[in-house]
Design a protein around this motif. Sequence first.
Motif, mmCIF file in Angstrom:
data_model
loop_
_atom_site.group_PDB
_atom_site.id
_atom_site.type_symbol
_atom_site.label_atom_id
_atom_site.label_comp_id
_atom_site.label_asym_id
_atom_site.label_seq_id
_atom_site.Cartn_x
_atom_site.Cartn_y
_atom_site.Cartn_z
ATOM 1 N N UNK B 53 0.835 -1.210 0.000
ATOM 2 C CA UNK B 53 0.000 0.000 0.000
ATOM 3 C C UNK B 53 0.862 1.249 0.000
ATOM 4 N N UNK B 54 1.954 1.180 0.755
ATOM 5 C CA UNK B 54 2.846 2.340 0.842
ATOM 6 C C UNK B 54 3.515 2.605 -0.496
ATOM 7 N N UNK B 55 3.833 1.536 -1.226
ATOM 8 C CA UNK B 55 4.632 1.681 -2.438
ATOM 9 C C UNK B 55 3.790 1.984 -3.674
ATOM 10 N N UNK B 56 2.572 1.451 -3.697
ATOM 11 C CA UNK B 56 1.780 1.558 -4.929
ATOM 12 C C UNK B 56 0.358 2.008 -4.631
ATOM 13 N N UNK B 57 -0.287 2.487 -5.694
ATOM 14 C CA UNK B 57 -1.704 2.825 -5.561
ATOM 15 C C UNK B 57 -2.520 1.549 -5.697
ATOM 16 N N UNK B 58 -3.709 1.556 -5.077
ATOM 17 C CA UNK B 58 -4.556 0.357 -5.101
ATOM 18 C C UNK B 58 -4.798 -0.117 -6.525
ATOM 19 N N UNK B 59 -5.005 0.882 -7.429
ATOM 20 C CA UNK B 59 -5.386 0.546 -8.800
ATOM 21 C C UNK B 59 -4.259 -0.122 -9.572
ATOM 22 N N UNK B 60 -3.043 -0.076 -9.018
ATOM 23 C CA UNK B 60 -1.946 -0.762 -9.694
ATOM 24 C C UNK B 60 -2.201 -2.266 -9.732
ATOM 25 N N UNK B 61 -2.862 -2.783 -8.711
ATOM 26 C CA UNK B 61 -3.115 -4.233 -8.631
ATOM 27 C C UNK B 61 -4.610 -4.569 -8.734
ATOM 28 N N UNK B 62 -5.467 -3.732 -8.160
ATOM 29 C CA UNK B 62 -6.904 -4.036 -8.090
ATOM 30 C C UNK B 62 -7.675 -3.211 -9.109
ATOM 31 N N UNK B 63 -8.604 -3.801 -9.823
ATOM 32 C CA UNK B 63 -8.940 -5.232 -9.806
ATOM 33 C C UNK B 63 -8.285 -6.006 -10.952
ATOM 34 N N UNK B 65 -5.135 -7.160 -11.648
ATOM 35 C CA UNK B 65 -4.268 -8.311 -11.372
ATOM 36 C C UNK B 65 -4.864 -9.178 -10.270
ATOM 37 N N UNK B 66 -5.337 -8.550 -9.229
ATOM 38 C CA UNK B 66 -5.942 -9.287 -8.111
ATOM 39 C C UNK B 66 -7.357 -8.769 -7.862
ATOM 40 N N UNK B 67 -8.304 -9.708 -7.752
ATOM 41 C CA UNK B 67 -9.648 -9.313 -7.347
ATOM 42 C C UNK B 67 -9.605 -8.855 -5.895
ATOM 43 N N UNK B 68 -10.484 -7.894 -5.548
ATOM 44 C CA UNK B 68 -10.440 -7.366 -4.183
ATOM 45 C C UNK B 68 -10.848 -8.402 -3.146
ATOM 46 N N UNK B 69 -11.774 -9.254 -3.529
ATOM 47 C CA UNK B 69 -12.328 -10.187 -2.539
ATOM 48 C C UNK B 69 -11.271 -11.218 -2.143
ATOM 49 N N UNK B 70 -11.139 -11.400 -0.840
ATOM 50 C CA UNK B 70 -10.142 -12.357 -0.352
ATOM 51 C C UNK B 70 -10.472 -13.756 -0.853
ATOM 52 N N UNK B 87 4.002 -12.310 -10.214
ATOM 53 C CA UNK B 87 5.061 -12.324 -11.221
ATOM 54 C C UNK B 87 4.748 -11.475 -12.441
ATOM 55 N N UNK B 88 3.835 -10.524 -12.287
ATOM 56 C CA UNK B 88 3.522 -9.632 -13.407
ATOM 57 C C UNK B 88 4.786 -8.910 -13.869
ATOM 58 N N UNK B 89 4.801 -8.547 -15.153
ATOM 59 C CA UNK B 89 6.057 -8.018 -15.714
ATOM 60 C C UNK B 89 6.619 -6.789 -15.008
#
Lengths: 218, 113
Positions: B53-63, B65-70, B87-89
Amino acid sequence: MNASSFRKLKVALLCSLVAVIGYTFAGTVADAAQTKRQQPPASGKETPQQQIDPNDPSSVIYLDSAGKPAGIGDPNKPASEASRRHGWHPQALSAAGLPKDRYGLVDWAKLVRQNIISPKHSLDPGEEEAPPLKMDVVIPAKGDFVDDVIYPHEMHTYWLKSDVCHPQIFVPARGANEMTMVGIVKGDWCGRCHGKVAFPLTDCTKCHSAPKNKASKK
Amino acid sequence: MRPGLISFVAALAMALPGTGLAAAVGDIVLDSRSVSMGKAGVGPVVYPHALHEKLYKCAACHPKIFKEKAGATEMSMKLNMDGKLCGSPNCHNSEKAFPLYNCVKCHTKAGAK
C-alpha cells in the motif's frame, strides 16, 4: 619537444596505466602529464570526479595482456587491438547483439546451437573430447502447480565433464537427489553453478518447462 | 438523510474490504495451496499488504491483477512464473522487485517438512 620531456611523458603514461580506473581513454596523455607533476594529491582528487558506470561499456577501458590500453568496451567504436588479438571482452560482448533471453541475459546455449562460438574443449591439447551426452532427464517438480523440469545433459556435457557434477553434487541415479528450490537458491545442486557462473534462476520457465499431467493437478 | 448516507458508505466499506475506504489491510496469509507447498518444502505465504500500500496505488493491482475479494483470485507459482499475479512483468518478474526464485522472502517455514 625535447628528449627529456618525452621521457617524462613516457613515465607519465605508464603511471596512468596503473591508475587507469581514474581516467577516461580520451584524456590519458594530458591527464597523465598533469598527475606526474603533482603526484599523490592529484590522483586523490581526480578519482572521484570520473566515475565508471559498469553498465556503460563505453566508460570502461580494457588493457591488453601487456597492460596497455586496448580500447573501450563500446561495440559502436572500431574494433581495438585487443578484440583483434584476444577476442571480445565479456562486457563488450554482451552489448554486441548476441542472442539474449527475455530477461536480457546472454543466451549461451543459443550461441552454441547457432555456431556463433566454438570454444576449445580443453586447455590441454592432448585431451580427447568426449561427445555430449544426449539424455534429457525429467525432474518432477515437488509442488503440484509448477511445471516439471527438463534437465538437458547435452548442453551441460557440452561445457563440462561428467565428473564435475557426478557423484559429488548429484548422485547419478534417477530420483536419488532430494532437490528443493529453497536449497538451489541457497547454492546447493543446480545452484552450485546457476546464479554464479551459469545463467541465474531469474527465468523459472527456462527449466520448469514440462507441463504436469492435468490428472495430477487437483 | 445524512446519517443514512454515512451508514450506507460505512456498510459499503465493510462489504468491500480492500477498497480505498477500508484501508489498513494487514498481512494476508495465502495458504490455499498448503498441501502443494508442503510437498515443495515451504510454508504459507504471508503477504504484507500494508507494505505494498505504501509503495503503490490500489489501482496498480486491483482489480486488474488481483480481485479485491479475499480468496477470489486463483493463485499458484505456475501463474506467477508465467508472468501473472505476483510475477507480473512490472512486479516480481522485473528489476523493480526481488525475483520469484527468492522463495523464502514470501514463503514461511522454508525447509520444514
